[in-house]
Motif scaffolding. Structure first.
Motif, short mmCIF file in Angstrom:
data_model
loop_
_atom_site.label_atom_id
_atom_site.label_comp_id
_atom_site.label_asym_id
_atom_site.label_seq_id
_atom_site.Cartn_x
_atom_site.Cartn_y
_atom_site.Cartn_z
N PHE A 22 1.06 -1.49 -0.20
CA PHE A 22 -0.24 0.40 -0.04
C PHE A 22 0.87 1.21 0.16
O PHE A 22 1.70 1.44 0.67
CB PHE A 22 -0.89 0.17 1.19
N PHE A 68 -6.25 16.26 3.66
CA PHE A 68 -6.25 14.75 2.40
C PHE A 68 -7.31 14.53 2.24
O PHE A 68 -7.96 14.75 3.29
CB PHE A 68 -5.19 14.76 2.20
N GLY A 70 -8.55 10.70 0.01
CA GLY A 70 -8.02 9.68 -0.15
C GLY A 70 -9.32 8.29 -1.31
O GLY A 70 -10.14 8.49 -0.27
N TYR A 134 -5.22 3.88 -6.46
CA TYR A 134 -5.15 4.73 -4.87
C TYR A 134 -5.01 6.45 -5.58
O TYR A 134 -3.89 6.88 -5.38
CB TYR A 134 -4.69 4.79 -4.09
N ARG A 136 -4.33 9.94 -3.82
CA ARG A 136 -4.28 10.96 -2.38
C ARG A 136 -4.31 12.31 -2.84
O ARG A 136 -2.99 13.18 -3.29
CB ARG A 136 -3.22 10.93 -2.01
N TYR A 166 -4.65 -3.05 2.69
CA TYR A 166 -4.04 -2.27 3.46
C TYR A 166 -3.28 -3.04 4.66
O TYR A 166 -2.12 -2.74 4.83
CB TYR A 166 -4.73 -1.23 3.96
N LYS A 194 -10.20 15.99 7.97
CA LYS A 194 -8.91 14.65 7.32
C LYS A 194 -7.63 15.16 7.36
O LYS A 194 -7.22 15.86 5.76
CB LYS A 194 -9.33 13.71 6.15
N TYR A 199 -3.33 12.35 12.61
CA TYR A 199 -2.76 10.36 12.12
C TYR A 199 -1.16 10.58 13.27
O TYR A 199 -0.74 9.76 13.69
CB TYR A 199 -2.73 10.35 10.61
N SER A 233 -7.56 3.94 11.56
CA SER A 233 -7.64 5.01 11.01
C SER A 233 -9.38 4.70 10.46
O SER A 233 -9.59 5.12 9.21
CB SER A 233 -6.68 5.45 10.24
N GLY A 299 -13.02 1.59 5.72
CA GLY A 299 -12.05 2.59 5.69
C GLY A 299 -11.67 2.57 3.53
O GLY A 299 -12.15 1.51 3.12
N THR A 300 -11.38 3.53 3.53
CA THR A 300 -11.35 3.34 1.57
C THR A 300 -10.45 2.23 1.34
O THR A 300 -9.74 1.77 0.49
CB THR A 300 -10.73 4.97 0.88
N ALA A 301 -8.63 2.67 2.71
CA ALA A 301 -7.09 2.25 1.75
C ALA A 301 -8.10 0.51 2.55
O ALA A 301 -7.49 -0.16 1.33
CB ALA A 301 -6.50 2.40 2.56
C1 COI Z 1 -8.51 5.44 3.74
O1 COI Z 1 -8.63 5.06 4.41
O2 COI Z 1 -7.93 5.89 2.49
C2 COI Z 1 -7.68 6.52 4.87
O3 COI Z 1 -7.07 7.60 4.59
C3 COI Z 1 -6.56 5.95 5.63
C4 COI Z 1 -4.95 5.98 5.55
C5 COI Z 1 -4.64 5.09 4.65
C6 COI Z 1 -4.68 7.74 5.73
#
Ligand code: COI
Length: 355
Positions: A22, A68, A70, A134, A136, A166, A194, A199, A233, A299-301
């Motif tokens: 990741f 930020f 994601g 992904y 950012r 992730y 965010k 973090y 997260s 979560g997205t990641a």
């Molecule tokens: C996400 O799930 O996209 C996050 O922001 C978690 C992490 C990678 C910061």
């Protein structure tokens, strides 16, 4: 605003999908835009991915004025590339930005620019299920000055990374330490935005938990140290007595796009869903009564991350015999099938980069 495109003349070698991990590999291009008070957001451009120079006095390095988001793009079986809920991600980016005095970007223009970026780097979208591209998007304060006040100038950039799972565990249940000392956020603070500070605030607890053999921590509220907030997260869900329960968005919790999608899917299936405060004592009681059947993070990641064990003040709560439960499994399959274009998208979540 127009978008200027400068293509790379030295494309990088692709990394095989099974070696991605990741956020280590970045594509050939990035999107940039700058802000100055007299002209607003301007000079939108796509350039080869690479470093940019900032003075050491730049505000973002000192006071963390940055936000930020994601979001992900997926390749479908028919070869199309689609973004998952990009409008909602860009709206959240602007909501986060407002909390730290960063001027909003134009969401409609930015979505078009994002699509252009993904079209340029389309070869980088992984073909393996479980992998994705992904993105950012990030906003940083760029004034070179040490006074504590909002910057006058900003930079927006989007970097793009082909990613696998992730957590190295992938879609395997993880062990979680309930954190009863450090807190991530408090109501009225930054928790719903965010922003990098959240973090940074999470790192020490996560390191300590990992040293004890846990994958992540479960965050409790910053005042009573009782109410459940997030996991690592991610947002968190419990299945208690056949009801899907998640903490409400009351200012200290991120308004997760995956969280919102899970709620929509579950409600559409007729599952009972509650957004309500839930204490760690309620979790212990529900477990004791045999009513706590599943726990998972969203979560997205990580997408969906099943939890098999919670450890709290010498109590070990084992969930569903450490196996992935049926609700978790069904939600994971439904969400990833929509993302990969394998089932119809009844919600209008997927946005083709070709459109
Ligand atoms: C996400 O799930 O996209 C996050 O922001 C978690 C992490 C990678 C910061």
């Amino acid at each position: 605003m127009s978008l200027h495109i400068l293509r790379t003349t030295t494309p990088k070698r692709r990394v095989p999908d099974d070696q991605l991990g990741f956020g280590h590999v970045f594509t050939d291009h990035m999107l940039l835009m700058d802000y100055a008070p007299d002209v607003g957001w301007h000079d939108a451009r796509i350039e080869p991915y690479g470093p940019f120079a900032l003075e050491p006095s730049t505000i973002v390095f000192h006071y963390g004025q940055a936000v930020f988001d994601g979001l992900k793009a997926f390749r479908t079986a028919s070869g199309d590339v689609r973004l998952f809920r990009p409008q909602r991600h860009l709206r959240r980016l602007n909501t986060s930005a407002a909390r730290v005095c960063i001027p909003p970007i134009d969401e409609t223009f930015t979505l078009q620019a994002l699509k252009e970026l993904v079209r340029l780097d389309a070869d980088w979208v992984p073909r393996t299920p479980g992998c994705s591209l992904y993105m950012r998007p990030t906003l940083i304060a760029t004034d070179p000055a040490l006074g504590v006040h909002p910057s006058r100038t900003y930079r927006f950039f989007v970097i793009v990374s082909p990613v696998g799972a992730y957590y190295p565990e992938g879609f395997k249940p993880i062990k979680i330490l309930v954190e009863d000392r450090h807190v991530r956020a408090v109501s009225g603070g930054l928790g719903a935005a965010k922003t990098p500070a959240n973090y940074a605030a999470s790192l020490l607890a996560a390191e300590e938990a990992q040293a004890k053999g846990f994958t992540q921590v479960l965050w409790l509220d910053g005042i009573a140290h009782r109410y459940i907030e997030e996991v690592g997260s991610m947002n968190i869900f419990f299945v208690i007595d056949d009801e899907l329960v998640t903490p409400p968005l009351e200012g200290s919790i991120l308004d997760g796009v995956t969280r919102d999608s899970v709620i929509a899917l579950a409600q559409n299936w007729g599952l009972r869903v509650a957004e309500r405060r839930i204490g760690i004592d309620d979790i212990l009681a529900a477990h004791g009564a045999g009513k706590l059947t599943e726990v998972f993070g969203t979560g997205t990641a990580a997408v969906i991350s099943p939890v098999c064990e919670l450890y709290y003040k010498a109590h070990t709560i084992v969930i569903n015999n450490r196996k992935v439960g049926p609700v978790t499994q069904k939600i994971y399959e439904a969400l990833t099938s929509i993302q990969q274009g394998l089932t119809p998208d009844l919600y209008g979540w997927m946005v083709s980069v070709l459109g």
